[in-house]
Design an enzyme around this catalytic site. Structure first.
Site, PDB file in Angstrom:
ATOM      1  N   HIS A 174      -6.282  36.317 -26.021  1.00 59.85           N
ATOM      2  CA  HIS A 174      -6.966  35.003 -26.027  1.00 59.85           C
ATOM      3  C   HIS A 174      -8.589  35.001 -26.002  1.00 59.85           C
ATOM      4  O   HIS A 174      -9.161  34.535 -26.714  1.00 59.85           O
ATOM      5  CB  HIS A 174      -6.702  34.523 -24.529  1.00 59.85           C
ATOM      6  CG  HIS A 174      -7.308  33.426 -24.008  1.00 59.85           C
ATOM      7  ND1 HIS A 174      -6.916  32.171 -23.926  1.00 59.85           N
ATOM      8  CD2 HIS A 174      -8.789  33.239 -23.617  1.00 59.85           C
ATOM      9  CE1 HIS A 174      -8.006  31.280 -23.639  1.00 59.85           C
ATOM     10  NE2 HIS A 174      -9.147  31.937 -23.258  1.00 59.85           N
ATOM     11  N   GLU A 175      -9.000  36.273 -25.451  1.00 64.74           N
ATOM     12  CA  GLU A 175     -10.500  36.703 -25.669  1.00 64.74           C
ATOM     13  C   GLU A 175     -10.806  36.839 -27.017  1.00 64.74           C
ATOM     14  O   GLU A 175     -11.682  36.474 -27.517  1.00 64.74           O
ATOM     15  CB  GLU A 175     -10.941  37.880 -24.818  1.00 64.74           C
ATOM     16  CG  GLU A 175     -10.689  37.590 -23.145  1.00 64.74           C
ATOM     17  CD  GLU A 175     -11.330  36.158 -22.890  1.00 64.74           C
ATOM     18  OE1 GLU A 175     -12.316  35.698 -23.338  1.00 64.74           O
ATOM     19  OE2 GLU A 175     -10.801  35.539 -22.018  1.00 64.74           O
ATOM     20  N   HIS A 178     -11.532  33.865 -29.062  1.00 65.62           N
ATOM     21  CA  HIS A 178     -12.903  33.370 -28.879  1.00 65.62           C
ATOM     22  C   HIS A 178     -13.898  34.205 -29.809  1.00 65.62           C
ATOM     23  O   HIS A 178     -14.784  33.644 -30.303  1.00 65.62           O
ATOM     24  CB  HIS A 178     -13.515  33.464 -27.579  1.00 65.62           C
ATOM     25  CG  HIS A 178     -12.589  32.555 -26.569  1.00 65.62           C
ATOM     26  ND1 HIS A 178     -12.607  31.040 -26.901  1.00 65.62           N
ATOM     27  CD2 HIS A 178     -12.173  32.605 -25.263  1.00 65.62           C
ATOM     28  CE1 HIS A 178     -11.996  30.543 -25.649  1.00 65.62           C
ATOM     29  NE2 HIS A 178     -11.721  31.432 -24.952  1.00 65.62           N
ATOM     30  N   GLU A 253      -9.905  26.414 -25.178  1.00 66.38           N
ATOM     31  CA  GLU A 253      -8.989  27.094 -24.201  1.00 66.38           C
ATOM     32  C   GLU A 253      -7.542  27.116 -24.918  1.00 66.38           C
ATOM     33  O   GLU A 253      -6.687  27.929 -24.689  1.00 66.38           O
ATOM     34  CB  GLU A 253      -9.181  26.927 -22.556  1.00 66.38           C
ATOM     35  CG  GLU A 253     -10.541  26.984 -21.790  1.00 66.38           C
ATOM     36  CD  GLU A 253     -11.185  28.677 -22.613  1.00 66.38           C
ATOM     37  OE1 GLU A 253      -9.985  29.255 -22.158  1.00 66.38           O
ATOM     38  OE2 GLU A 253     -12.086  28.781 -22.806  1.00 66.38           O
TER      39      GLU A 253
END
Length: 640
Positions: A174-175, A178, A253
């Site tokens: 997930h990070e 980003h 998100e």
């Protein structure tokens, strides 16, 4: 999520942020003018406050003066904060009291998170970001920086102590979304914008204190009123700033969760992590007061407040889990039935051994490749890339892998990669480093050279993964150490008075990423150029790709033609004797300025060129990925 579309969206979001920021500043100007008018009415009249209010008159000159002052205060406050964070992700990690995790740690949880981050970076084609640990019990994480070059990952103690490896992998994936899709730069700008708006409230607080201490003065009432009013203005501005932050963050998100599922091909990993948070005593909460500033950059909310629902930067846990697992029934079975870690690792190894395609992946990606598929993977690595990273890391010589994780020996690894194969030139290079390298680096290089002579060297397909690990270690150097390292590298490749393609490729990859950290180079702005205006640069780079390796079964001209055909332009191959590295550098600099949505066609042409003979040799893969990295398009390993 399409990488190039996300870059274009990031560009538009920046424009929207500027518009919203301008509207917020305009509102603050109007509100502050009203306050000044009332305050000066109170200061200028000795009568009652009612008579003072009735005597107020609008004055355009005063309005403009106050507007300029307010705008200057907000802009200076914002620019100051952004400047304070110019150190990139490391500065934000320090703000959160993060401790840099080192490879030599004996903590198994810390080693596990470092391994996961290494695998994710190799799979995505980015430098390995340093990992910082926050001693917080809540389960949370963040990615911060301006670009993949200066990015860091932050995790809490609760994250590494509570989550299984699959769940941790989901959070880190997930990070990485980003990092890859330009979210981090927007996050830092949001921090700066909100700080600038808050400055008015801070000024109001000090005016209020000053007015209260000077209560005997006849002017103290107006000063107190102005200070109180500015505090209210600052609060209102911050409130609306948080609404802007929430609006920008929530949808991203969902997209990052989706990217994590695509990356790991395991929805239960990230969904299980979210369930752990829902069931954890400390949830995702952080005690650090700075967590409010970076709330939009965190994996999950840092705290709750009466207004949490209104300006929450993340969708609710329930909505996120339901989006990942549409058939979710609201239970927490994923965490109740989690397989114990050793057994889960054993099951994972059994499953991986059944995957026959790994043989093709690890032979340098030979075979027919569909260029569209290759380019669609830019910024969007998948589970095959992740598995490649897991396997390739196991194959790298442990001596070189350990060396890549420590700053002194990491420099030795890079020096080793550019050592000449001829004895006379190598002796000159070794003598240069014996005299000019930092203490201990030359001795580390001697150890690596000895290992190579004993058959423990680096295979060609191991070079790029090793360099991606090395870059994280080199970020720990001091400015003076980095300058010396950079100079030594240049002198090493100049010893034989020529530069080969491998040396140029390594130079582009290593210093593209490290210069942005040490030389404080500004990240490239998203460009505005079209392909048609860059035909000379495209011809040059296509030519070097075609010349980079002996083509099997086709001519160099045919390989070049395959690439040119994708661009539908009349490009001419440049003879190898007419190509110099300075011209290549200039060509890359121009192509960096392409519009985001123009870059896929360019990379498709490059991919068509290197795959024209149905094989991709390591030097071709390294060269293409170096070009892609330089134009800010992180390319995963080229696999079947």
């Amino acid at each position: 999520m399409n990488f190039f579309e996300s870059q274009d969206t990031a560009k538009r979001n920046t424009g929207k942020l500027i518009l919203l920021f301008s509207l917020a500043v305009l509102s603050l100007v109007v509100m502050t003018n009203l306050l000044v008018m009332v305050a000066f009415g109170l200061l200028g009249e000795e009568g009652s406050s009612i008579s003072s209010m009735s005597s107020l008159q609008f004055d355009w000159q005063t309005f403009l003066v106050v507007g300029v002052i307010v705008t200057a205060i907000v802009l200076i406050g914002s620019l100051y904060k952004i400047g304070a964070l110019s150190g990139g992700g490391a500065r934000i990690a320090e703000m959160m009291n993060g401790r840099l995790l080192l490879a030599g740690s004996g903590d198994l949880g810390e080693r596990r998170v470092l391994n996961v981050v290494e695998e994710m970076a190799i799979a995505s084609g980015t430098p390995v970001p340093p990992v910082y640990l926050m001693e917080e019990a809540g389960i949370n994480a963040f990615a911060a920086g301006y670009s993949p070059s200066d990015a860091v990952i932050g995790v809490t103690r609760g994250t590494i102590d509570t989550l299984s490896r699959d769940q941790l992998q989901g959070v880190i994936a997930h990070e990485f979304s980003h990092i890859l899709h330009g979210d981090m730069r927007i996050n830092i700008r949001l921090i700066g914008v909100l700080h600038g708006i808050m400055v008015l409230g801070i000024i109001g607080y000090h005016l209020l204190r000053g007015g209260a201490h000077g209560h005997r003065s006849k002017n103290s009432g107006g000063i107190v009123f102005l200070g109180l009013g500015l505090m209210v203005v600052g609060f209102v501005g911050t409130f609306f700033g948080n609404l802007i932050k929430a609006a920008v963050s929530r949808q991203r998100e969902f997209l990052a969760d989706g990217s994590a599922v695509q990356f790991t091909r395991n929805p239960n990993g990230i969904a299980g992590a979210l369930m752990r948070i829902a069931n954890h005593a400390e949830r995702s909460y952080l005690n650090n007061p700075s967590s409010a500033e970076i709330s939009h950059a965190l994996f999950e909310e840092a705290k709750v407040s009466p207004l949490s629902r209104l300006y929450a930067t993340h969708p609710s846990l329930e909505k996120r889990i339901a989006a990942i697992i549409p058939a979710w029934d609201g239970s927490l079975d994923l965490i109740r039935n989690t397989t114990p870690e050793p057994e889960a690792d054993k099951a994972r190894e059994t499953e991986l051994s059944k995957r026959q395609k790994m043989t093709a992946i690890l032979t340098g990606a030979t075979g027919v490749l569909v260029t569209d598929a290759v380019i669609s993977q830019v910024g969007n690595p998948n589970a095959d890339h992740l598995q490649y990273a897991v396997e390739i890391r196991k194959q790298i010589s442990p001596m070189f892998l350990d060396a890549a994780r420590e700053p002194s020996s990491a420099r030795a690894v890079i020096y080793y990669l550019v050592l000449a194969r001829t004895d006379s030139t190598r002796q000159l290079q070794m003598a240069l480093l014996e005299d000019g390298a930092d203490v201990g680096v030359y001795q580390e290089l001697q150890t690596l050279v000895a290992a190579d002579s004993n058959g423990q060297g680096i295979e060609p397909q191991h070079r790029l993964p090793l360099v991606e690990i090395v870059i994280a270690s080199l970020r720990q150097l001091s400015s003076n150490q980095y300058e010396l390292f950079r100079n030594n590298f240049s002198e090493l490749i100049a010893v034989d008075k020529k530069m080969n393609l491998l040396e140029w490729t390594l130079q582009k990859i290593v210093f593209h990423h490290l210069d942005s950290v040490f030389l404080k180079q500004k990240p490239h702005k998203l460009g505005k150029k079209d392909l048609k205006s860059c035909q000379t640069s495209m011809s040059l780079l296509l030519s070097i790709l075609a010349h980079s390796n002996r083509q099997k079964g086709i001519s160099t001209d045919q390989a070049f033609g395959c690439g040119a055909l994708k661009l539908d332009m009349d490009l001419q191959i440049v003879p190898i004797a007419s190509i110099d590295f300075e011209a290549l550098n200039e060509a890359l600099a121009e192509l960096t300025l392409l519009k985001p949505l123009q870059k896929p066609a360019l990379l498709k042409a490059f991919a068509a060129c290197v795959t024209a003979d149905q094989e991709v040799e390591p030097i071709e893969a390294e060269l293409m990925r170096a070009i892609a990295a330089t134009i800010d398009c992180p390319m995963p390993p080229i696999i079947v």
